[in-house]
Design a protein around this motif. Structure first.
Motif, mmCIF file in Angstrom:
data_model
loop_
_atom_site.group_PDB
_atom_site.id
_atom_site.type_symbol
_atom_site.label_atom_id
_atom_site.label_comp_id
_atom_site.label_asym_id
_atom_site.label_seq_id
_atom_site.Cartn_x
_atom_site.Cartn_y
_atom_site.Cartn_z
ATOM 1 N N GLU A 112 0.830 -1.209 0.000
ATOM 2 C CA GLU A 112 0.000 0.000 0.000
ATOM 3 C C GLU A 112 0.857 1.247 0.000
ATOM 4 O O GLU A 112 1.894 1.311 0.665
ATOM 5 C CB GLU A 112 -0.914 0.008 1.222
ATOM 6 C CG GLU A 112 -1.855 1.202 1.299
ATOM 7 C CD GLU A 112 -2.784 1.151 2.507
ATOM 8 O OE1 GLU A 112 -3.297 2.208 2.908
ATOM 9 O OE2 GLU A 112 -2.994 0.038 3.037
ATOM 10 N N ALA A 140 -1.702 8.454 -7.998
ATOM 11 C CA ALA A 140 -2.571 7.421 -7.432
ATOM 12 C C ALA A 140 -3.045 6.465 -8.522
ATOM 13 O O ALA A 140 -3.066 5.242 -8.327
ATOM 14 C CB ALA A 140 -3.766 8.064 -6.737
ATOM 15 N N ALA A 143 -0.042 4.276 -9.519
ATOM 16 C CA ALA A 143 0.290 3.297 -8.480
ATOM 17 C C ALA A 143 -0.711 2.151 -8.472
ATOM 18 O O ALA A 143 -0.346 0.978 -8.293
ATOM 19 C CB ALA A 143 0.327 3.973 -7.111
ATOM 20 N N LYS A 144 -1.985 2.480 -8.681
ATOM 21 C CA LYS A 144 -3.020 1.443 -8.761
ATOM 22 C C LYS A 144 -2.784 0.551 -9.968
ATOM 23 O O LYS A 144 -2.910 -0.684 -9.896
ATOM 24 C CB LYS A 144 -4.396 2.099 -8.853
ATOM 25 C CG LYS A 144 -5.551 1.122 -8.664
ATOM 26 C CD LYS A 144 -5.656 0.677 -7.215
ATOM 27 C CE LYS A 144 -6.913 -0.120 -6.969
ATOM 28 N NZ LYS A 144 -7.049 -0.514 -5.546
ATOM 29 N N VAL A 150 -4.071 2.002 -2.739
ATOM 30 C CA VAL A 150 -3.781 3.433 -2.691
ATOM 31 C C VAL A 150 -4.638 4.113 -1.637
ATOM 32 O O VAL A 150 -5.851 3.890 -1.564
ATOM 33 C CB VAL A 150 -4.026 4.091 -4.063
ATOM 34 C CG1 VAL A 150 -3.814 5.602 -3.978
ATOM 35 C CG2 VAL A 150 -3.106 3.491 -5.122
#
Length: 231
Positions: A112, A140, A143-144, A150
């Protein structure tokens, strides 16, 4: 968002964010042993983006993350240059590039990432018409896509309009957790319960599945005394 300086020998909860300034590796190893002795198993590790943008800082984090991962479950929290001196514009790597570096090189050590808005943007800029052009939103999303959970951290009451914009563009389907900051804004902390209820009602009405959490325990800042030492 400001960190609270805590003497490295003072016991405190790890529900806050833990900061390891660039210092001696020996100091960190001693701190790791102390935390293990206290029974700590999980750390929310703060990443100072401005420090990362130095040769010393990059080497430091590339050593620190796998070292801590040997003993603790990690969640990485990125400050989005929140601690950079005002007026600093020399960012060799953007927030998204920094997060990507950690995921690509150290992603096996954490599941995470928590991302914060830059306070300067909150205070001085209007909400972008294209919400995805904002660095924390783009990061975000990336990253997802790279397989991480996230969180958006440090959310304050002044972010309400921004949150509604995120809902309207369906961005929050990317975000697993929204973390309301109750620890650094004494002026409005008594109103955060109402703020939280309002957001929960709004999320329910709009079918948003993002979970809302609150932070009430001061962030933990380790090894803050003394000069910085090259690793």
């Amino acid at each position: 968002m400001n960190s609270t300086s805590i003497n490295s020998k003072t016991p405190s909860s790890l529900n806050g964010v833990t900061w390891f300034p660039v210092r001696s590796r020996k100091d960190v190893n001693l701190e790791v042993e102390r935390l293990k002795f206290e029974g700590i198993t999980s750390i929310r590790l703060g990443i100072d983006c401005a420090k990362f943008n130095t040769k010393k800082g990059l080497r430091w984090y590339d050593w620190l993350v796998p070292t801590l991962a040997e003993s603790f479950h990690l969640e990485l929290c990125f400050d989005n240059f929140s601690f950079a001196p005002e007026g600093t514009h020399s960012k060799r790597h953007s927030l998204s590039e920094i997060v990507e570096h950690f995921i690509i090189k150290h992603g096996q050590h954490f599941n995470e990432v928590e991302l914060w808005r830059n306070p300067a943007k909150r205070a001085n800029e209007e909400i972008c018409e294209n919400i995805y052009s904002e660095d924390v939103v783009f990061t975000a999303t990336w990253a997802k896509r790279l397989g991480k959970k996230v969180s958006l951290g440090g959310i304050q009451t002044v972010d309400f309009e921004w949150i509604t914009k995120l809902i309207s563009c369906q961005f929050l389907s990317t975000v697993d957790y929204l973390k309301i900051d109750k620890e650094t804004e004494d002026d409005w902390s008594t109103n955060t319960r109402f703020y939280e209820r309002t957001l929960r009602s709004l999320f329910e009405a709009k079918g948003v599945k993002t979970q809302i959490k609150t932070s009430e325990i001061p962030m933990r800042n380790l090894l803050t005394s003394g000069r910085e030492i090259a690793c």
